[in-house]
Design an enzyme around this catalytic site. Structure first.
Site, PDB file in Angstrom:
ATOM      1  N   ASN A 123      57.451 108.803  14.600  1.00 35.73           N
ATOM      2  CA  ASN A 123      58.217 109.247  15.760  1.00 35.73           C
ATOM      3  C   ASN A 123      57.369 110.245  16.539  1.00 35.73           C
ATOM      4  OD1 ASN A 123      60.122 110.492  17.513  1.00 35.73           O
ATOM      5  ND2 ASN A 123      61.763 110.018  16.092  1.00 35.73           N
ATOM      6  N   HIS A 168      65.976 100.630  16.208  1.00 33.08           N
ATOM      7  CA  HIS A 168      64.995 101.273  15.336  1.00 33.08           C
ATOM      8  C   HIS A 168      65.743 102.127  14.310  1.00 33.08           C
ATOM      9  CE1 HIS A 168      65.665 103.807  18.878  1.00 33.08           C
ATOM     10  NE2 HIS A 168      65.419 104.864  18.122  1.00 33.08           N
ATOM     11  N   HIS A 187      65.555 105.239  11.596  1.00 38.19           N
ATOM     12  CA  HIS A 187      64.827 106.468  11.283  1.00 38.19           C
ATOM     13  C   HIS A 187      64.776 106.691   9.780  1.00 38.19           C
ATOM     14  CE1 HIS A 187      64.851 108.071  15.455  1.00 38.19           C
ATOM     15  NE2 HIS A 187      65.929 107.301  15.545  1.00 38.19           N
TER      16      HIS A 187
END
Length: 185
Positions: free
Chosen positions: A75, A145, A147
């Site tokens: 990220n 997406h 995490h």
């Protein structure tokens, strides 16, 4: 004096009155705040960074691992060092849109991410999840997406609570290299 910081007022030369606050500048966060690299629309051709990243080198795209249907990437605006995202190559917004192969590979990459983070950094726990849609907090809602945020005992301190600042001890390129080397095959 605490960790090299004094409690003496900071002299800021014309930038307001001195006070007892120490400043920790994080100018890289302005890109996120101003929406840099955000898509201009919901389509894959609207500047979606998750569609662009796979065409870059691993180093330039901060890609840690590539599968057949999904990849693991750091990220750019991490909550903790080693904050990874697992992203299908296909531009889909909702978890229910993934096919069985994509779902399986995101799950496998999640397991591999956890193993790599434990090996490389001694992560003691994880926050794992997806924000589905703008109203749920997805920064890029048009491309799903997941995490994976590594956690350690005591990793929450006064900085995020009082200073609205997260201290990251390692550059993203260095983190990418360490995790790529620790990634299980």
């Amino acid at each position: 004096m605490l960790n090299g910081m004094t409690s003496e007022p900071e002299q800021r030369g014309g930038a307001g009155g001195p006070d007892a606050f120490q400043r920790l500048w994080t100018p890289h966060r302005m890109a996120y705040i101003q929406g840099e690299n955000k898509p201009t629309g919901p389509g894959a051709g609207d500047g979606c960074p998750f569609c662009v990243i796979p065409s870059k080198s691993d180093e330039d795209g901060l890609v840690v691992a590539r599968g057949e249907r999904a990849y693991a990437v750091l990220n750019l605006y991490p909550y903790n060092s080693g904050h990874l995202m697992l992203v299908p190559y296909r531009h889909v917004a909702d978890y229910t849109e993934l096919d069985e192969g994509e779902t399986a590979e995101v799950a496998l990459l999640t397991k591999q991410a956890m193993a790599a983070l434990r090996s490389a950094s001694g992560a003691q726990g994880f926050n794992i999840g997806m924000n589905q849609g703008d109203v749920a907090g997805a920064g890029i809602a048009a491309h799903l997406h997941q995490h994976v945020v590594p956690r350690w005992g005591g990793d929450v301190n006064f900085m995020p609570v009082v200073g609205n600042t997260k201290v990251l001890p390692q550059l993203l390129a260095d983190t990418r290299k360490i995790l790529a080397e620790a990634w299980p095959s």
